[in-house]
Write an enzyme that holds these catalytic residues in place. Structure first.
Site, short mmCIF file in Angstrom:
data_model
loop_
_atom_site.label_atom_id
_atom_site.label_comp_id
_atom_site.label_asym_id
_atom_site.label_seq_id
_atom_site.Cartn_x
_atom_site.Cartn_y
_atom_site.Cartn_z
N GLU A 37 -65.82 57.97 -116.53
CA GLU A 37 -65.13 57.27 -117.61
C GLU A 37 -63.68 57.12 -117.13
O GLU A 37 -63.04 58.12 -116.80
CB GLU A 37 -65.20 58.15 -118.86
CG GLU A 37 -64.87 57.43 -120.12
CD GLU A 37 -64.88 58.36 -121.33
OE1 GLU A 37 -64.13 58.08 -122.26
OE2 GLU A 37 -65.62 59.37 -121.32
N ARG A 261 -72.19 72.05 -114.48
CA ARG A 261 -70.91 71.54 -114.01
C ARG A 261 -70.18 72.61 -113.21
O ARG A 261 -70.42 73.80 -113.38
CB ARG A 261 -70.06 70.99 -115.15
CG ARG A 261 -69.69 71.92 -116.26
CD ARG A 261 -68.69 71.26 -117.23
NE ARG A 261 -69.09 69.96 -117.73
CZ ARG A 261 -68.30 68.87 -117.71
NH1 ARG A 261 -67.09 68.92 -117.22
NH2 ARG A 261 -68.72 67.74 -118.20
N LYS A 271 -60.54 66.67 -118.34
CA LYS A 271 -59.52 65.63 -118.22
C LYS A 271 -58.53 65.69 -119.38
O LYS A 271 -57.36 65.40 -119.22
CB LYS A 271 -60.18 64.25 -118.17
CG LYS A 271 -60.70 63.93 -116.78
CD LYS A 271 -61.26 62.53 -116.71
CE LYS A 271 -62.66 62.50 -117.29
NZ LYS A 271 -63.34 61.22 -117.08
P1 ATP Z 1 -64.27 66.06 -118.25
O1 ATP Z 1 -65.12 66.90 -119.13
O2 ATP Z 1 -63.62 66.78 -117.12
O3 ATP Z 1 -63.30 65.22 -118.98
P2 ATP Z 1 -66.27 64.09 -118.10
O4 ATP Z 1 -67.63 64.63 -117.98
O5 ATP Z 1 -65.85 63.57 -119.42
O6 ATP Z 1 -65.27 65.12 -117.50
P3 ATP Z 1 -66.81 61.66 -116.76
O7 ATP Z 1 -65.85 60.68 -116.25
O8 ATP Z 1 -67.64 61.30 -117.94
O9 ATP Z 1 -66.00 62.97 -117.05
O10 ATP Z 1 -67.73 62.21 -115.59
C1 ATP Z 1 -68.33 61.42 -114.60
C2 ATP Z 1 -69.44 62.20 -113.98
O11 ATP Z 1 -68.94 63.39 -113.39
C3 ATP Z 1 -70.46 62.61 -115.01
O12 ATP Z 1 -71.75 62.40 -114.48
C4 ATP Z 1 -70.18 64.05 -115.23
O13 ATP Z 1 -71.34 64.74 -115.62
C5 ATP Z 1 -69.67 64.50 -113.87
N1 ATP Z 1 -68.78 65.65 -114.00
C6 ATP Z 1 -67.69 65.76 -114.78
N2 ATP Z 1 -67.16 66.98 -114.69
C7 ATP Z 1 -67.92 67.68 -113.81
C8 ATP Z 1 -67.88 69.01 -113.29
N3 ATP Z 1 -66.94 69.87 -113.64
N4 ATP Z 1 -68.84 69.36 -112.40
C9 ATP Z 1 -69.78 68.48 -112.03
N5 ATP Z 1 -69.88 67.23 -112.47
C10 ATP Z 1 -68.96 66.81 -113.36
MG MG Z 2 -67.50 62.06 -120.18
#
Ligand code: ATP
Ligand code: MG
Length: 558
Positions: A37, A261, A271
């Protein structure tokens, strides 16, 4: 700890699934995607997901798309899109395609209409509070409201009117008609579309209704014929909805798989929290070298190779866990040990005069890499009568095992001569301002006929040739292992000493030509890299990681 060859390693559970699917013919080739995102910079957790998705496709001759999950117009910015593109490429991966979920808005709208026509979605006029109340709780069934029984025609008309901008934000939503008493709360008529009169970074003002994550994500996977849609564990309860939508819409059957994760000690990874650190100026920006972002790690001197190795080493888990950040440090140290150029830099200079050395300059040769390294090169260093050594390398009254310099004692100057300390000169306050030494001309490194053995070797810089550099010494950004799980605000646990700036360090002159993307080892000190703010007037180095190997010691002990 050494690298295990890929063949020798057992398969992780995702590789097992992929191999089984390829073998059974369930899919001919695999197609994965990385769906960020664009509402922040990528962090090391995303790197894990990137390496996993691209890594699987590389291993099984498949493809990986990069898809911006840009369905929320309010939080997204093109700055984030650009940084994500840069980070994915820097990590060493080439997306087969670059897509945006917003490219599918028209298609997604059609799919929603399809669902309405099947009697499987309805327009609800309830407020968000009412919807929440009617949803019930995990132990108590929800209630079906009056809007649920609207006719298909009415729903089609209202949904079109929502799109046409006839309603204000929050006035209506489109919901799936699923099961208000399901034990899985995500199946209690989840919202598919909401009204949001907001400007979108790509579609501008064309839309005022936006699909929710659950409606956009699986459908985008399906549109792109993604075979293995890999996400993190919090999406496990969303999977039944993911499958239901695909089944009812009769579209390409993408499948969702979940892994744990990545969490790292002494940092935060969400984020939202990282954005707070940036906005509230606890750090200098998303690429501050203390940030766990990919751009921060890069600026800190981490290489893409070391990050890929790190994600490989931690493997793929099905249960949430917290990885020790020292494993990440171990990976970069191991990488830099082979690739970093050795240099001499004195952090806290103390002048040393060699009274019996002639008033000339001699060029001495010193190795660029450690003994046994693949590359074997050296550089010329000026040596003269006046040098700088590290203040901490001299003690007037040393303890027993002090193998550095003290009155009457001998040490070797790295790649140069053996010297003996004759006298420490002090100022009125008693502070040592200069050391007077003598050298042994026959003790030159590589041609030593002195027959003397000394225990200590010191680094040094020739005073008239020394250049001034600024050193930024970074430490962990947080004082506690898991700042996200402590009481109160995570920012209360910020380490106030996470950055120490040394402005009086002196370096050998070759560092005037230091390059970006090159690691340096300031011998006996730490690994460093040139900072992006560096200029000819002010040369700045960031400490990537110390030389000591806490993780390896732990492993040996454990
Ligand atoms: P955050 O919770 O850090 O804001 P998010 O999951 O909202 O992260 P996205 O941009 O939606 O961030 O994530 C893109 C991809 O990266 C998704 O498939 C998500 O599952 C993966 N991802 C995000 N954080 C992690 C993590 N800590 N470990 C592994 N994969 C991750
Ligand atoms: Mg997300």
């Amino acid at each position: 700890m050494s690298e295990t060859p890929a063949e020798a390693r057992s398969l992780n559970f995702l590789e097992e699934i992929v191999e089984a699917d390829l073998k059974s013919g369930k899919c001919e080739s695999i197609h994965t995607r990385f769906p960020p995102e664009p509402n922040g910079y990528l962090h090391i957790g995303h790197a894990k997901s990137i390496c996993l998705n691209f890594g699987l496709a590389l291993k099984y001759a498949g493809k990986t798309n990069l898809r911006f999950d840009d369905t929320n117009p309010v939080k997204e910015e093109t700055e984030y899109v650009d940084s994500i593109l840069e980070d994915v490429r820097w990590l060493g991966f080439q997306p087969a395609h670059i897509f945006y979920a917003s490219d599918y808005f028209e298609k997604l709208f059609e799919l929603a209409v399809r669902l309405i026509k099947k009697g499987l979605a309805y327009v609800d006029d309830s407020s968000s509070e009412e919807i929440a109340l009617q949803k019930g709780s995990p132990t108590e069934a929800g209630v079906e409201n009056e809007y649920r029984s609207r006719s298909v025609d009415e729903n089609l008309r209202l949904f079109q009117e929502m799109r046409d901008g006839r309603y204000a934000d929050g006035q209506k939503v489109l919901r799936a008609k699923l099961d208000m008493s399901s034990p899985n709360m995500h199946l209690r008529d989840p919202i598919l579309y909401r009204i949001k009169h907001a400007h979108h970074h790509r579609t501008g003002d064309s839309w005022c209704i936006y699909p929710m994550y659950d409606f956009a994500h699986g459908q985008s996977d399906s549109i792109e014929h993604i075979t293995h849609s890999i996400c993190t564990l919090e999406f496990v309860p969303h999977r039944p909805l993911y499958n239901w939508l695909i089944e009812k819409l009769e579209i390409f059957p993408s499948r969702q798989y979940e892994f744990a994760r990545l969490n790292l000690t002494y940092t935060v990874m969400s984020k939202r929290k990282l954005l707070q650190l940036v906005n509230e100026q606890f750090v200098s920006g998303w690429d501050d070298p203390r940030m766990p972002t990919i751009s921060g790690l890069r600026r800190r001197g981490y290489t893409a190779e070391s990050i890929r190795h790190f994600t490989e080493r931690i493997g793929v888990q099905k249960r949430d866990n917290l990885i020790d950040v020292s494993l990440l440090e171990f990976c970069i140290r191991e990488n830099l040990n082979k690739t970093a150029l050795r240099k001499m830099v004195v952090f806290d200079p103390l002048k040393l005069v060699i009274s019996n050395y002639p008033d000339t300059v001699e060029m001495l040769s010193s190795e660029d890499y450690p003994e046994g390294a693949e590359i074997n090169s050296s550089r010329e260093l000026p040596f003269s009568r006046e040098l700088y050594i590290e203040r901490e390398d001299f003690m007037e009254e040393p303890p027993k095992k002090f193998f550095r310099l003290s009155p009457g004692k001998r040490v070797r100057l790295k790649s140069a001569y053996i010297i003996q300390c004759e006298e420490a000169i002090k100022d009125a306050s008693g502070k040592i301002t200069e050391l007077r030494c003598t050298y042994l001309p026959e003790s030159k490194s590589g041609a030593d006929s002195s027959g003397l053995k000394v225990q200590g070797t010191l680094h040094w810089v020739s005073a008239p040739h020394a250049i001034n550099i600024e050193l930024r010494l970074y430490d962990r950004l947080f004082k506690v292992e898991n700042p996200g799980s402590e009481d109160g605000d995570f920012k209360e646990y910020i380490n106030p000493d996470s950055l120490q700036v040394l402005t009086h360090a002196v370096a050998e002159p070759s560092l005037r030509n230091a390059k970006f993307n090159q690691g340096y080892q300031f011998i006996r000190k730490a690994y460093f890299c040139l900072d992006k703010d560096s200029s000819e007037e002010k040369i700045i180095f960031n400490r990537t990681v110390s030389l000591k190997d806490a993780w390896a010691k732990e492993v040996k002990k454990g």
